[in-house]
Design a protein around this motif. Structure first.
Motif, PDB file in Angstrom:
ATOM      1  N   ALA A   1      -2.621   6.904 -75.612  1.00 28.56           N
ATOM      2  CA  ALA A   1      -1.697   6.439 -76.692  1.00 28.56           C
ATOM      3  C   ALA A   1      -0.381   6.152 -76.284  1.00 28.56           C
ATOM      4  O   ALA A   1       0.178   6.764 -75.267  1.00 28.56           O
ATOM      5  CB  ALA A   1      -1.792   7.369 -77.868  1.00 28.56           C
ATOM      6  N   ASP A   2       0.383   5.286 -76.741  1.00 32.82           N
ATOM      7  CA  ASP A   2       1.874   4.892 -76.548  1.00 32.82           C
ATOM      8  C   ASP A   2       2.536   6.209 -76.766  1.00 32.82           C
ATOM      9  O   ASP A   2       3.657   6.478 -75.990  1.00 32.82           O
ATOM     10  CB  ASP A   2       2.511   3.788 -77.559  1.00 32.82           C
ATOM     11  N   ALA A   3       2.540   6.960 -77.571  1.00 29.81           N
ATOM     12  CA  ALA A   3       3.301   8.295 -78.200  1.00 29.81           C
ATOM     13  C   ALA A   3       3.199   9.188 -76.791  1.00 29.81           C
ATOM     14  O   ALA A   3       4.047  10.033 -76.686  1.00 29.81           O
ATOM     15  CB  ALA A   3       2.701   8.916 -79.125  1.00 29.81           C
ATOM     16  N   LEU A   4       2.232   9.153 -75.961  1.00 29.42           N
ATOM     17  CA  LEU A   4       2.183   9.851 -74.800  1.00 29.42           C
ATOM     18  C   LEU A   4       2.710   9.461 -73.441  1.00 29.42           C
ATOM     19  O   LEU A   4       2.505  10.098 -72.429  1.00 29.42           O
ATOM     20  CB  LEU A   4       0.600  10.414 -74.733  1.00 29.42           C
ATOM     21  N   VAL A   5       3.124   8.127 -73.475  1.00 30.90           N
ATOM     22  CA  VAL A   5       3.972   7.837 -72.416  1.00 30.90           C
ATOM     23  C   VAL A   5       5.108   7.621 -72.481  1.00 30.90           C
ATOM     24  O   VAL A   5       5.655   7.096 -73.405  1.00 30.90           O
ATOM     25  CB  VAL A   5       3.098   6.468 -71.684  1.00 30.90           C
ATOM     26  N   SER A   6       5.957   7.620 -71.239  1.00 33.51           N
ATOM     27  CA  SER A   6       7.531   7.155 -71.513  1.00 33.51           C
ATOM     28  C   SER A   6       7.564   5.869 -70.933  1.00 33.51           C
ATOM     29  O   SER A   6       6.735   5.380 -70.250  1.00 33.51           O
ATOM     30  CB  SER A   6       8.319   8.057 -70.392  1.00 33.51           C
ATOM     31  N   PRO A   7       8.694   5.143 -71.400  1.00 36.71           N
ATOM     32  CA  PRO A   7       8.981   3.624 -71.084  1.00 36.71           C
ATOM     33  C   PRO A   7       8.815   3.652 -69.594  1.00 36.71           C
ATOM     34  O   PRO A   7       8.310   2.371 -68.927  1.00 36.71           O
ATOM     35  CB  PRO A   7      10.393   3.185 -71.362  1.00 36.71           C
TER      36      PRO A   7
ATOM     37  N   LEU B   1       1.619  -0.262 -74.813  1.00 37.07           N
ATOM     38  CA  LEU B   1       2.739   0.264 -73.649  1.00 37.07           C
ATOM     39  C   LEU B   1       1.919   0.762 -72.590  1.00 37.07           C
ATOM     40  O   LEU B   1       1.963   0.757 -71.283  1.00 37.07           O
ATOM     41  CB  LEU B   1       3.798   1.101 -74.123  1.00 37.07           C
TER      42      LEU B   1
ATOM     43  N   GLY C   1       6.755  13.559 -69.536  1.00 38.05           N
ATOM     44  CA  GLY C   1       7.663  14.657 -69.884  1.00 38.05           C
ATOM     45  C   GLY C   1       7.389  14.760 -71.496  1.00 38.05           C
ATOM     46  O   GLY C   1       8.036  15.022 -72.270  1.00 38.05           O
ATOM     47  N   VAL C   2       5.869  14.611 -71.943  1.00 35.55           N
ATOM     48  CA  VAL C   2       5.809  14.503 -73.379  1.00 35.55           C
ATOM     49  C   VAL C   2       5.399  15.803 -73.738  1.00 35.55           C
ATOM     50  O   VAL C   2       5.402  16.342 -74.793  1.00 35.55           O
ATOM     51  CB  VAL C   2       5.075  13.135 -73.848  1.00 35.55           C
TER      52      VAL C   2
END
Lengths: 232, 268, 326
Positions: C4-10, C105, C167-168
């Motif tokens: 999911a997007d919440a688990l990746v950094s930009p 993302l 870093g999540v």
């Protein structure tokens, strides 16, 4: 004009679907392609539309050979109504399906909608414009599929078993519609009544070969020929 | 197979619902798909750029709240999508609760466990990102999305496959329903499909779907379908107003991102 | 395996999007050059099939969890590497847009994890050499199962790396990998079995689907070398930094036996060899002398890969010349 010269078509595995078929259909003629199941009727229609690879011989539509490089021109002159209307109706609404072909011709969206509206009006299916194709009866689907093709104003119309899956009344109404259409028509069918009522000429296929081509009433009264070709 | 088919059927029904909704939505349909796609990406980028202790991510809820008020989508659609994302997100959040024993100092002097803060921020990010993707498809029909993807120079064959996969999924589902019906009528004493028959049914389903797909594709070709041309029909050129709207949105996102800094937590 | 997007950094999301975009571009070019257009409906149906299969979750015994197949291997076996990669990308785009299964993302990461390893590594290096011309039943089953397991193992490992690099999560690497890898081993085995069943059935029903010519099946030798080289550099220069600092099995065992942790040494022969080793070992302990920190390990790792590669190429050339002379 449709000119077919020594046409042979083979499917994968050496399966010969058409053998050495020669035929000439003039502009404006209505021809019934008669034959039992597996005789090669659908194969012939698909070959005219450039959907099959030709093993030998050639096909010319209005002087243009059916080859990969000419497919765009060929398909703009030909309108093909498939046996299974579900294969032709794949959009969200009937109107969208009718507009699909017009947009592919490069006509802008507004004009496409106008032409689609006129065509649906002509076929008495304007009330189905916003309906999903999956919610239509077989007769309505057939009319919608024909509308998709007629909207593109093709010169040559190909129909693959147009009355299969239709009841008697729908068949009668469809025959009346087919009679009213202008232009060259080639109708693949094993329903002799359809051939009798709509077409002036008939071509009989049997075991992938062309057995006879000529006047429809003459052929349809030759019981021996029809029996030998499993049409009776 | 029956449950799986039912699951797939409900997903397709949900997809159809989305398509109908996007076709009927008038407020955002005038905005081009490329603008909406870019806006979604900018939004998601800003949201995920927040650190695990940055409560400033909550500021971004102002966008979905405003959009929800305008677009009014069915809440069920949103929660169904959130349910898909939640398991892994919750798993990650809970692992942070267990392994992150740091103490985080929040603005205004509050202190709490780092694990709790990071769990919360991950959840917020998940909700916001799911919302962004959902609003994109609620306001943009599939053909427009295809055009938008072409505008971003995605290869034609990829965009075509995206559209065809969706269409053929319906075909496959239709065939699966028919096959299941025919099987049940010949096995009235069974509640489902025998495991030993699965591979035959699945492989036959594949072949029947392939035959129909070939017919459908032939029908499309006969109506002048040319992948590149048709995909490009849905490409739109952005107007000055659209670009201005996009820039305003980007500015708003960047502003909120900067403002979110004041809610940043410091761990120790 | 959908991230999911919440688990990746930009940074991670952006980098993987860029990587996948390049791979998509290459695949699209290859498909345009080599592909038979009549395969387009097959690609679409395969995409729909894999999509439908991914929606079916099956329980993995003894784990209390469930999983779904990736589908990349099934696609590659029937379509070839490049078309398969495009189809799996299309499936993931639909899932990300319409079902929120995988973020927008994170789309690049998902495409890479589920597409790259199966289509460009497992398929040409494992599946094709074993399955060969699809004539042997045993070979097909073995190829399908092995390649599916390997593809999914790499893919799930990438999920672990990408999540940690973002870093999540505070989940330790060992625990995370320890959870992901066994589950995806089981999923890979099931997917391999399903792929084998499908291939065996289609081989009888539609043998023309497996004709090798004009199917864009093969991936060039250069491409394979390129991928292996890239993988070597990434492992040596980056992933090796995550290596455990604890002693390996042998050192640990010796440490338990010998009290001061070092074996006793002696003798002129040993001293001479130690001197030679000391002179030759430019990268002792996998570090550059006089340079500390991460950079030292990275340079040592990459240099090691280059030296080994150079040695192998020179030795292979030497063998080739000898063979030609004979």
């Amino acid at each position: 004009m449709v000119k077919i010269e020594n046409l042979s078509v083979e499917y994968g595995g050496g399966n010969c679907a058409l053998k050495d078929v020669s035929l000439e259909i003039k502009d404006g003629e209505s021809v019934a392609l008669l034959g039992a199941n597996g005789a090669g009727k659908s194969t012939l229609l698909k070959t005219l539309a450039g959907l099959n690879k030709i093993s030998s011989g050639f096909v010319e539509i209005s002087g243009v050979r059916v080859e990969r490089k000419n497919l765009r021109k060929i398909r703009s002159d030909i309108g093909f109504v498939f046996q299974n209307s579900d294969d032709q109706l794949f959009s969200l609404t009937v109107e969208e399906d009718v507009v699909f072909g017009l947009r592919n011709m490069g006509i802008d969206f507004q004009k496409s909608k106008e032409i689609a509206g006129e065509t649906m009006e002509r076929l008495n299916i304007s009330h189905l414009a916003n309906r999903s194709p999956s919610r239509l009866s077989e007769g309505e689907k057939k009319r919608a599929a024909i509308a998709c093709i007629l909207a593109m104003k093709p010169k040559i119309l190909l129909f693959d078993e147009p009355t299969s899956q239709l009841d008697a009344r729908s068949t009668r109404l469809l025959c009346e519609l087919l009679k009213s259409l202008n232009g060259t028509k080639i109708i693949a069918t094993h329903d002799l009544n359809v051939a009798r009522s709509v077409c002036g000429k008939a071509a009989v296929l049997d075991n992938s070969r062309l057995v006879k081509f000529g006047d429809a009433s003459e052929i349809l009264s030759d019981e021996k020929l029809l029996f030998d070709c499993s049409l009776l | 197979m029956k449950d799986s088919a039912a699951g797939i059927a409900s997903s397709m029904a949900s997809m159809r619902e989305l398509e109908i909704f996007s076709a009927s939505d008038a407020r955002f349909s005038s905005l081009g798909a490329p603008v909406k796609i870019l806006a979604s990406f900018v939004f998601i980028l800003c949201v995920v750029s927040f650190g695990v202790y940055d409560l400033g991510v909550m500021l971004f809820f102002v966008f979905p709240a405003a959009l929800w008020f305008v677009v009014k989508p069915p809440a069920r659609i949103f929660f169904n999508r959130l349910l898909i994302v939640l398991p892994f997100v919750v798993f990650t959040g809970i692992s942070n609760l267990i392994f992150d024993n740091s103490v985080v100092e929040l603005p205004f002097g509050f202190q709490t466990r780092g694990g709790a803060v990071s769990f919360f921020t991950i959840l917020c990010k998940a909700v916001l990102c799911v919302g962004a993707a959902l609003f994109l498809v609620l306001t943009t029909p599939i053909n427009a999305i295809a055009g938008g993807l072409r505008r971003f120079k995605l290869p034609c064959v990829l965009v075509l496959q995206t559209v065809l996969t969706l269409r053929y999924l319906e075909v496959m589902l239709d065939e699966a329903r028919r096959m299941h019906c025919a099987y049940s009528l010949r096995a009235p004493n069974l509640s489902g499909i025998r495991i030993s028959d699965w591979h035959k049914i699945v492989a036959r389903l594949f072949l029947r779907s392939l035959d129909r797909a070939e017919n459908i594709y032939s029908a499309m070709l006969c109506r002048g379908f040319c992948a590149r041309k048709t995909m490009d029909f849905y490409k739109t050129k952005e107007s000055f107003a659209e670009i201005a709207a996009l820039l305003c949105f980007v500015f708003a996102c960047v502003f909120l991102r900067a403002a979110g800094w004041i809610f940043k937590g410091a761990a120790w | 395996m959908h991230m999911a997007d919440a688990l990746v950094s930009p940074a991670v999301g952006g980098a993987m999007l860029a990587t996948s975009a390049v791979l998509i571009g290459i695949s699209a070019r290859k498909v345009r050059e080599n592909f038979d257009n009549s395969k387009i409906p097959l690609m679409g149906v395969m995409g729909a099939f894999v999509f439908a299969m991914q929606m079916i979750n099956f329980t993995i015994p003894a784990t209390g969890s469930s999983g779904h197949i990736g589908g990349g291997m099934m696609l590659a076996a029937l379509l070839g590497a490049y078309p398969a990669f495009l189809v799996i990308s299309a499936v993931l785009i639909i899932q990300a847009l319409f079902f929120a299964d995988g973020g927008l993302l994170a789309l690049g990461a998902n495409i890479f994890n589920m597409g790259f390893w199966t289509c460009f590594i497992a398929y040409p290096l494992v599946f094709l050499p074993i399955a060969k011309d699809f004539s042997s039943r045993t070979r097909i089953v073995l190829a399908s199962v092995l390649s599916s397991i390997i593809g999914l193992q790499f893919g799930s490992f990438c999920v672990v790396l990408e999540t940690l690099c973002s870093g999540v999560t505070e989940l330790p690497f060992g625990v995370f990998a320890g959870l992901m890898q066994p589950i995806h081993f089981a999923i890979g085995a099931v997917e391999g079995a399903l792929t084998a069943m499908l291939i065996l059935f289609l081989r009888e029903a539609r043998p023309e689907l497996f004709k090798a010519e004009n199917s864009g099946r093969s991936v060039s030798f250069k491409a394979v070398c390129g991928y292996l080289a890239l993988a070597s550099f990434v492992i040596a220069g980056a992933i090796s930094l995550l290596a455990s600092e604890y002693p390996d099995g042998l050192e640990w065992s010796i440490g338990k036996i010998i009290k001061d942790g070092e074996l006793g040494t002696g003798g002129k022969f040993y001293e001479a060899l130690s001197l030679i080793q000391a002179k030759l070992s430019v990268f002792a302990d996998y570090a550059v002398q006089g340079l500390g920190g991460t950079a030292s390990s990275v340079i040592a790792g990459i240099a090691g890969v280059l030296i080994v590669a150079l040695f192998i190429v020179l030795y292979a050339n030497f063998l080739k010349k000898r063979h030609c002379e004979r």
